[in-house]
Design a protein around this motif. Structure first.
Motif, PDB file in Angstrom:
ATOM      1  N   UNK A   9       0.846  -1.191   0.000  1.00  0.00           N
ATOM      2  CA  UNK A   9       0.000   0.000   0.000  1.00  0.00           C
ATOM      3  C   UNK A   9       0.883   1.243   0.000  1.00  0.00           C
ATOM      4  N   UNK A  10       0.571   2.202  -0.875  1.00  0.00           N
ATOM      5  CA  UNK A  10       1.336   3.447  -0.960  1.00  0.00           C
ATOM      6  C   UNK A  10       0.368   4.620  -1.095  1.00  0.00           C
ATOM      7  N   UNK A  11       0.764   5.753  -0.548  1.00  0.00           N
ATOM      8  CA  UNK A  11      -0.040   6.958  -0.650  1.00  0.00           C
ATOM      9  C   UNK A  11       0.709   8.044  -1.408  1.00  0.00           C
ATOM     10  N   UNK A  12       0.064   8.631  -2.423  1.00  0.00           N
ATOM     11  CA  UNK A  12       0.681   9.654  -3.250  1.00  0.00           C
ATOM     12  C   UNK A  12       0.078  11.049  -3.031  1.00  0.00           C
ATOM     13  N   UNK A  13      -0.971  11.134  -2.216  1.00  0.00           N
ATOM     14  CA  UNK A  13      -1.593  12.426  -2.003  1.00  0.00           C
ATOM     15  C   UNK A  13      -2.079  13.017  -3.311  1.00  0.00           C
ATOM     16  N   UNK A  14      -1.850  14.337  -3.467  1.00  0.00           N
ATOM     17  CA  UNK A  14      -2.270  15.020  -4.696  1.00  0.00           C
ATOM     18  C   UNK A  14      -1.137  15.168  -5.705  1.00  0.00           C
ATOM     19  N   UNK A  15      -0.016  14.472  -5.488  1.00  0.00           N
ATOM     20  CA  UNK A  15       1.195  14.764  -6.241  1.00  0.00           C
ATOM     21  C   UNK A  15       1.367  13.951  -7.523  1.00  0.00           C
ATOM     22  N   UNK A  16       0.414  13.061  -7.832  1.00  0.00           N
ATOM     23  CA  UNK A  16       0.454  12.306  -9.091  1.00  0.00           C
ATOM     24  C   UNK A  16      -0.909  12.408  -9.776  1.00  0.00           C
ATOM     25  N   UNK A  17      -1.318  13.608 -10.212  1.00  0.00           N
ATOM     26  CA  UNK A  17      -2.665  13.758 -10.775  1.00  0.00           C
ATOM     27  C   UNK A  17      -2.782  13.145 -12.167  1.00  0.00           C
ATOM     28  N   UNK A  18      -3.973  12.635 -12.486  1.00  0.00           N
ATOM     29  CA  UNK A  18      -4.277  12.215 -13.851  1.00  0.00           C
ATOM     30  C   UNK A  18      -4.684  13.397 -14.713  1.00  0.00           C
ATOM     31  N   UNK A  19      -5.341  14.377 -14.072  1.00  0.00           N
ATOM     32  CA  UNK A  19      -5.854  15.551 -14.785  1.00  0.00           C
ATOM     33  C   UNK A  19      -5.287  16.791 -14.105  1.00  0.00           C
ATOM     34  N   UNK A  20      -4.505  17.566 -14.832  1.00  0.00           N
ATOM     35  CA  UNK A  20      -3.884  18.760 -14.261  1.00  0.00           C
ATOM     36  C   UNK A  20      -4.778  19.989 -14.365  1.00  0.00           C
ATOM     37  N   UNK A  21      -6.015  19.796 -14.827  1.00  0.00           N
ATOM     38  CA  UNK A  21      -6.911  20.925 -14.989  1.00  0.00           C
ATOM     39  C   UNK A  21      -7.527  21.382 -13.674  1.00  0.00           C
ATOM     40  N   UNK A  22      -8.436  22.337 -13.791  1.00  0.00           N
ATOM     41  CA  UNK A  22      -9.129  22.876 -12.629  1.00  0.00           C
ATOM     42  C   UNK A  22     -10.600  22.480 -12.702  1.00  0.00           C
ATOM     43  N   UNK A  23     -11.261  22.457 -11.541  1.00  0.00           N
ATOM     44  CA  UNK A  23     -12.692  22.230 -11.519  1.00  0.00           C
ATOM     45  C   UNK A  23     -13.069  20.871 -10.965  1.00  0.00           C
ATOM     46  N   UNK A  24     -14.355  20.672 -10.756  1.00  0.00           N
ATOM     47  CA  UNK A  24     -14.845  19.431 -10.121  1.00  0.00           C
ATOM     48  C   UNK A  24     -14.528  18.170 -10.929  1.00  0.00           C
ATOM     49  N   UNK A  25     -14.592  18.265 -12.269  1.00  0.00           N
ATOM     50  CA  UNK A  25     -14.335  17.073 -13.074  1.00  0.00           C
ATOM     51  C   UNK A  25     -12.897  16.598 -12.916  1.00  0.00           C
ATOM     52  N   UNK A  26     -11.944  17.542 -12.933  1.00  0.00           N
ATOM     53  CA  UNK A  26     -10.535  17.178 -12.754  1.00  0.00           C
ATOM     54  C   UNK A  26     -10.301  16.609 -11.361  1.00  0.00           C
TER      55      UNK A  26
END
Length: 332
Positions: free
Chosen positions: A301-318
């Motif tokens: 088990x590993x935790x990456x937090x917010x530092x490996x995003x799939x979507x670099x955009x802004x907003x609820x969908x990202x």
């Protein structure tokens, strides 16, 4: 009247159904036998590969030891050759000096009577020159023998290097085969997950990873699995248990559970950061899989937090895309 009763009797389907069922049973038995034979021969082949790899490793260790000994011997021979060459140079200088002294004496005594003392000195000088000539000849023979030994040592070293290179190449090929086997099992595993989970919203395959959106498993800001999340993980656990029973034990693999969050700051007294939340969610998934029969030695088990995003955009969908749990079959 007999003919009328015969025509009125209903058609009997039961014998045909029994024949079809018997045929299907025989076919299933045949397929099961073929599968068991294939598993038996595959196990024998894997065992043979493991034994061959062990022999190759032992041969590499032996050749490495021999090569180290040969290199040490070559270094010692080089030092001896250098010392002999130095001694030879000194001896040749002494011989030249004595020959010069003898020539001077002979030139000085050309017009005088030869005295007994001068004759003795000349005889001694000639004797020393002869001894030096013998020493020089012996040194040259030793140098020739050392050069032959060095040449033989270099040849054996080159052969040993070639054997080590060949064994290393064979070892790399064997390791590549293990990696290919793991890739095949990984592909089969993801194929099973696609069949088990189907086209569900929030569950996708991205490259070599199986991605589940956090909303499928957890409530917002929580790391405790809800009932719907447990139901989804039950299906994944079944596929993982089947996988660990199929992969040979000598292939080092793990199912890595990665937790990811969005980049919005967390508003929780329970978790100090998104990093802590992602790690807690990954651990919760890993522990649940273990509780369903997956070996703890095969889960990480590993935790990456917010530092490996799939979507670099802004907003609820990202943010929704980035809140996820990823499952990856990889090498340990």
């Amino acid at each position: 009247m007999a003919r009328a009763r015969t025509r009125a009797r209903p058609f009997d389907y039961w014998p045909g159904f029994v024949d079809a069922l018997s045929t299907m049973l025989l076919l299933f038995t045949f397929l099961l036998t073929v599968f068991m034979l294939a598993q038996f021969f595959l196990a024998r082949e894997v065992t043979g590969k493991d034994e061959a790899m062990a022999r190759l490793n032992r041969q590499i260790e032996e050749l490495s030891s021999l090569l180290a000994l040969e290199r040490a011997g070559k270094t010692e021979a080089d030092e001896k050759a250098s010392l002999l060459a130095s001694n030879l140079d000194v001896s040749e200088k002494e011989r030249a000096k004595l020959q010069g002294s003898l020539a001077q004496r002979a030139a000085g005594d050309a017009g005088a009577l030869a005295l007994s003392a001068e004759k003795d000195a000349t005889a001694r000088a000639l004797g020393q020159i002869e001894i030096l000539n013998q020493q020089i000849a012996a040194l040259r023979r030793q140098l020739a023998a050392l050069e032959d030994a060095l040449a033989a040592s270099e040849k054996e070293g080159a052969q040993s290097q070639a054997k080590i290179a060949d064994l290393g190449s064979r070892l790399n090929i064997a390791l590549a085969q293990k990696v290919q086997e793991l890739s095949r099992y990984r592909s089969d595993f993801f194929g099973r997950l696609r069949q088990i989970l189907g086209e569900r919203p929030g569950v996708t395959v991205s490259g070599d990873r199986f991605v589940l959106q956090s909303e499928v498993l957890f409530q917002s800001g929580q790391a405790s699995l809800d009932d719907a999340g447990r139901a989804e993980l039950d299906k994944i656990a079944v596929a993982l248990v089947e996988l660990q029973n199929e992969i040979p034990p000598d292939i080092p693999w793990i199912a890595r559970v990665d937790g990811h969050t969005d980049k919005r700051p967390i508003q929780s007294s329970q978790y100090a950061s998104n990093w802590a939340l992602s790690a807690a969610r990954a651990i919760a998934v890993a522990q649940y899989l273990v509780s369903k029969g997956v070996s703890p030695q095969r889960v990480a088990a590993t935790g990456f937090g917010e530092f490996q995003p799939l979507d670099s955009g802004e907003g609820p969908d990202a943010d929704k895309r980035n809140r996820r749990i990823e499952l990856k079959i990889t090498e340990r």
